[in-house]
Design a protein around this motif. Structure first.
Motif, PDB file in Angstrom:
ATOM      1  N   MET A  32     -48.203 -27.000 -35.717  1.00 57.60           N
ATOM      2  CA  MET A  32     -46.761 -27.263 -35.019  1.00 57.60           C
ATOM      3  C   MET A  32     -46.373 -28.671 -35.210  1.00 57.60           C
ATOM      4  N   ALA A  33     -45.278 -28.798 -35.369  1.00 59.68           N
ATOM      5  CA  ALA A  33     -44.510 -30.176 -35.411  1.00 59.68           C
ATOM      6  C   ALA A  33     -43.207 -30.595 -35.174  1.00 59.68           C
ATOM      7  N   TRP A  34     -42.869 -31.541 -34.938  1.00 55.58           N
ATOM      8  CA  TRP A  34     -41.561 -32.179 -34.339  1.00 55.58           C
ATOM      9  C   TRP A  34     -41.007 -33.248 -35.530  1.00 55.58           C
ATOM     10  N   PHE A  35     -39.920 -32.617 -36.094  1.00 52.25           N
ATOM     11  CA  PHE A  35     -39.258 -33.710 -37.005  1.00 52.25           C
ATOM     12  C   PHE A  35     -37.848 -33.842 -36.475  1.00 52.25           C
ATOM     13  N   ARG A  36     -37.119 -35.024 -36.954  1.00 48.56           N
ATOM     14  CA  ARG A  36     -35.759 -35.367 -36.541  1.00 48.56           C
ATOM     15  C   ARG A  36     -34.949 -36.026 -37.671  1.00 48.56           C
ATOM     16  N   ARG A  37     -33.591 -35.636 -37.469  1.00 45.39           N
ATOM     17  CA  ARG A  37     -32.746 -36.348 -38.339  1.00 45.39           C
ATOM     18  C   ARG A  37     -31.844 -36.972 -37.558  1.00 45.39           C
ATOM     19  N   ALA A  38     -31.528 -38.175 -37.952  1.00 44.54           N
ATOM     20  CA  ALA A  38     -30.495 -38.990 -37.333  1.00 44.54           C
ATOM     21  C   ALA A  38     -29.234 -38.862 -38.132  1.00 44.54           C
ATOM     22  N   PRO A  39     -28.204 -39.075 -37.437  1.00 48.04           N
ATOM     23  CA  PRO A  39     -26.783 -39.185 -38.653  1.00 48.04           C
ATOM     24  C   PRO A  39     -27.039 -40.196 -39.783  1.00 48.04           C
ATOM     25  N   GLY A  40     -26.721 -39.501 -40.803  1.00 50.33           N
ATOM     26  CA  GLY A  40     -26.783 -40.490 -42.072  1.00 50.33           C
ATOM     27  C   GLY A  40     -28.088 -40.674 -42.682  1.00 50.33           C
ATOM     28  N   LYS A  41     -29.054 -40.021 -41.929  1.00 50.36           N
ATOM     29  CA  LYS A  41     -30.385 -40.448 -42.201  1.00 50.36           C
ATOM     30  C   LYS A  41     -31.231 -39.225 -42.750  1.00 50.36           C
ATOM     31  N   GLU A  42     -32.527 -39.417 -43.572  1.00 52.89           N
ATOM     32  CA  GLU A  42     -33.131 -38.530 -43.914  1.00 52.89           C
ATOM     33  C   GLU A  42     -33.964 -38.167 -42.675  1.00 52.89           C
ATOM     34  N   ARG A  43     -34.575 -36.737 -42.720  1.00 49.55           N
ATOM     35  CA  ARG A  43     -35.557 -36.094 -41.927  1.00 49.55           C
ATOM     36  C   ARG A  43     -36.777 -36.768 -41.685  1.00 49.55           C
ATOM     37  N   GLU A  44     -37.312 -37.094 -40.634  1.00 47.49           N
ATOM     38  CA  GLU A  44     -38.396 -37.962 -40.616  1.00 47.49           C
ATOM     39  C   GLU A  44     -39.335 -37.219 -39.438  1.00 47.49           C
TER      40      GLU A  44
END
Length: 123
Positions: A32-44
């Protein structure tokens, strides 16, 4: 099926705990994992956890502030986020896969994704 929850608006320095609930009876068979995507940025990548919860990987940008954990009996994964910063503002996604063939910190390793939960950190 994955269902992420727990996002919201918090002031800088505050804390939130995200949850990712999974359906089915084989939760313990998945990385399992968590990723995030900030406005205007790539998924990280944010954090990943092994099938039993015994091994974790935390990205350097959140190391020391975020903790990933899981409860296989409850089919749920968590992300405890402390000392939040405005730059942590993003939609957070949980992901799952049996093999993570490209590595646990690479988004393409994961087949199953939750719908995302928005975290907003105000300054």
């Amino acid at each position: 099926q994955l269902q992420a929850s727990g996002g919201g608006l918090v002031q800088a320095g505050g804390s939130l705990r995200l949850s990712c609930a999974a359906s089915g009876r084989t939760f313990g068979s998945y990385y399992m994992a968590w990723f995030r995507r900030a406005p205007g940025k790539e998924r990280e990548f944010v954090a990943a956890i092994g099938k039993s919860g015994g091994s974790t990987t935390i990205d350097n940008t959140v190391k020391g502030r975020f903790t990933i954990s899981r409860d296989n009996a409850e089919n749920t994964m968590y992300l405890q986020m402390n000392s939040l910063k405005p730059e942590d503002t993003a939609v957070y996604y949980c992901a799952a896969d049996r093999d993570v063939k490209y590595g646990s910190n690479w988004w393409s390793s994961y087949v199953y994704w939750g719908q995302g939960t928005l975290v907003t950190v105000s300054s």
